[in-house]
Design a protein around this motif. Structure first.
Motif, mmCIF file in Angstrom:
data_model
loop_
_atom_site.group_PDB
_atom_site.id
_atom_site.type_symbol
_atom_site.label_atom_id
_atom_site.label_comp_id
_atom_site.label_asym_id
_atom_site.label_seq_id
_atom_site.Cartn_x
_atom_site.Cartn_y
_atom_site.Cartn_z
ATOM 1 N N HIS A 13 17.542 36.261 41.381
ATOM 2 C CA HIS A 13 16.923 35.116 40.708
ATOM 3 C C HIS A 13 17.338 34.999 39.236
ATOM 4 O O HIS A 13 17.141 33.961 38.612
ATOM 5 N N LEU A 14 17.929 36.048 38.670
ATOM 6 C CA LEU A 14 18.343 36.017 37.267
ATOM 7 C C LEU A 14 19.721 35.397 37.064
ATOM 8 O O LEU A 14 20.185 35.282 35.937
ATOM 9 N N GLY A 15 20.366 34.997 38.136
ATOM 10 C CA GLY A 15 21.664 34.340 38.021
ATOM 11 C C GLY A 15 22.820 35.300 38.228
ATOM 12 O O GLY A 15 22.655 36.384 38.782
ATOM 13 N N HIS A 16 23.984 34.881 37.758
ATOM 14 C CA HIS A 16 25.188 35.678 37.966
ATOM 15 C C HIS A 16 26.118 35.575 36.760
ATOM 16 O O HIS A 16 25.965 34.691 35.922
ATOM 17 N N LEU A 17 27.057 36.483 36.712
ATOM 18 C CA LEU A 17 28.133 36.446 35.720
ATOM 19 C C LEU A 17 29.380 35.906 36.410
ATOM 20 O O LEU A 17 29.635 36.224 37.567
ATOM 21 N N ALA A 18 30.154 35.130 35.698
ATOM 22 C CA ALA A 18 31.424 34.645 36.235
ATOM 23 C C ALA A 18 32.550 35.193 35.365
ATOM 24 O O ALA A 18 32.479 35.122 34.136
ATOM 25 N N VAL A 19 33.545 35.768 36.013
ATOM 26 C CA VAL A 19 34.707 36.297 35.296
ATOM 27 C C VAL A 19 35.962 35.711 35.928
ATOM 28 O O VAL A 19 35.979 35.401 37.125
ATOM 29 N N PRO A 20 37.019 35.551 35.133
ATOM 30 C CA PRO A 20 38.272 35.044 35.708
ATOM 31 C C PRO A 20 38.761 35.965 36.831
ATOM 32 O O PRO A 20 38.651 37.192 36.735
ATOM 33 N N ALA A 21 39.303 35.384 37.877
ATOM 34 C CA ALA A 21 39.767 36.163 39.030
ATOM 35 C C ALA A 21 40.827 37.181 38.624
ATOM 36 O O ALA A 21 40.850 38.294 39.154
ATOM 37 N N THR A 22 41.679 36.841 37.679
ATOM 38 C CA THR A 22 42.707 37.779 37.236
ATOM 39 C C THR A 22 42.094 39.010 36.581
ATOM 40 O O THR A 22 42.567 40.132 36.776
ATOM 41 N N GLU A 23 41.021 38.815 35.821
ATOM 42 C CA GLU A 23 40.345 39.943 35.182
ATOM 43 C C GLU A 23 39.638 40.810 36.208
ATOM 44 O O GLU A 23 39.595 42.035 36.086
ATOM 45 N N TRP A 24 39.055 40.200 37.233
ATOM 46 C CA TRP A 24 38.393 40.948 38.296
ATOM 47 C C TRP A 24 39.405 41.822 39.033
ATOM 48 O O TRP A 24 39.142 42.991 39.308
ATOM 49 N N ARG A 25 40.574 41.240 39.341
ATOM 50 C CA ARG A 25 41.597 42.031 40.021
ATOM 51 C C ARG A 25 42.056 43.203 39.152
ATOM 52 O O ARG A 25 42.261 44.310 39.657
ATOM 53 N N ALA A 26 42.199 42.985 37.852
ATOM 54 C CA ALA A 26 42.582 44.070 36.946
ATOM 55 C C ALA A 26 41.508 45.147 36.909
ATOM 56 O O ALA A 26 41.813 46.346 36.901
ATOM 57 N N PHE A 27 40.239 44.750 36.911
ATOM 58 C CA PHE A 27 39.129 45.701 36.928
ATOM 59 C C PHE A 27 39.160 46.542 38.202
ATOM 60 O O PHE A 27 39.064 47.772 38.156
ATOM 61 N N LEU A 28 39.305 45.888 39.353
ATOM 62 C CA LEU A 28 39.342 46.624 40.618
ATOM 63 C C LEU A 28 40.524 47.586 40.669
ATOM 64 O O LEU A 28 40.408 48.710 41.163
ATOM 65 N N HIS A 29 41.654 47.152 40.157
ATOM 66 C CA HIS A 29 42.828 48.027 40.111
ATOM 67 C C HIS A 29 42.528 49.277 39.284
ATOM 68 O O HIS A 29 42.851 50.395 39.692
ATOM 69 N N ALA A 30 41.917 49.088 38.122
ATOM 70 C CA ALA A 30 41.584 50.213 37.251
ATOM 71 C C ALA A 30 40.576 51.154 37.917
ATOM 72 O O ALA A 30 40.681 52.374 37.797
ATOM 73 N N VAL A 31 39.612 50.594 38.626
ATOM 74 C CA VAL A 31 38.623 51.425 39.331
ATOM 75 C C VAL A 31 39.315 52.255 40.406
ATOM 76 O O VAL A 31 39.084 53.462 40.518
ATOM 77 N N ARG A 32 40.161 51.616 41.176
ATOM 78 C CA ARG A 32 40.845 52.329 42.263
ATOM 79 C C ARG A 32 41.773 53.426 41.744
ATOM 80 O O ARG A 32 41.960 54.445 42.412
ATOM 81 N N LYS A 33 42.332 53.224 40.580
ATOM 82 C CA LYS A 33 43.229 54.223 39.990
ATOM 83 C C LYS A 33 42.483 55.230 39.117
ATOM 84 O O LYS A 33 43.107 56.077 38.490
ATOM 85 N N ASP A 34 41.148 55.118 39.062
ATOM 86 C CA ASP A 34 40.316 55.988 38.246
ATOM 87 C C ASP A 34 40.750 55.970 36.778
ATOM 88 O O ASP A 34 40.859 57.005 36.126
ATOM 89 N N GLU A 35 41.000 54.771 36.273
ATOM 90 C CA GLU A 35 41.483 54.587 34.901
ATOM 91 C C GLU A 35 40.371 54.209 33.925
ATOM 92 O O GLU A 35 40.644 53.950 32.763
ATOM 93 N N LEU A 36 39.135 54.153 34.372
ATOM 94 C CA LEU A 36 38.036 53.764 33.490
ATOM 95 C C LEU A 36 37.365 54.996 32.926
ATOM 96 O O LEU A 36 37.203 56.003 33.601
ATOM 97 N N ASP A 37 36.965 54.908 31.682
ATOM 98 C CA ASP A 37 36.253 56.024 31.039
ATOM 99 C C ASP A 37 34.761 55.883 31.222
ATOM 100 O O ASP A 37 34.202 54.867 31.263
#
Length: 64
Positions: free
Chosen positions: A40-64
């Motif tokens: 009920h609090l809504g959602h965040l919208a991010v560009p699809a290119t940024e989401w793909r970059a985020f998922l890539h970083a997560v899968r490669k364990d590149e996030l601190d």
């Protein structure tokens, strides 16, 4: 008013007990993200290119 209907799905890391999880709705230009327990609090919208970059970083364990 935006009349777009989103197709939401929960994270693959979510469990059946309804723990801390998010839902996403992917579109061609943006990805919407929301808290499953507080939809009920809504959602965040991010560009699809940024989401793909985020998922890539997560899968490669590149996030601190």
């Amino acid at each position: 008013m935006n009349d777009t209907v989103y197709r939401w799905h929960t994270s693959s890391f979510s469990n059946a007990s309804g723990g801390n999880c998010v839902e996403v709705a992917e579109g061609p230009r943006a990805v919407n993200i929301r808290d499953t327990q507080h939809r009920h609090l809504g959602h965040l919208a991010v560009p699809a290119t940024e989401w793909r970059a985020f998922l890539h970083a997560v899968r490669k364990d590149e996030l601190d």
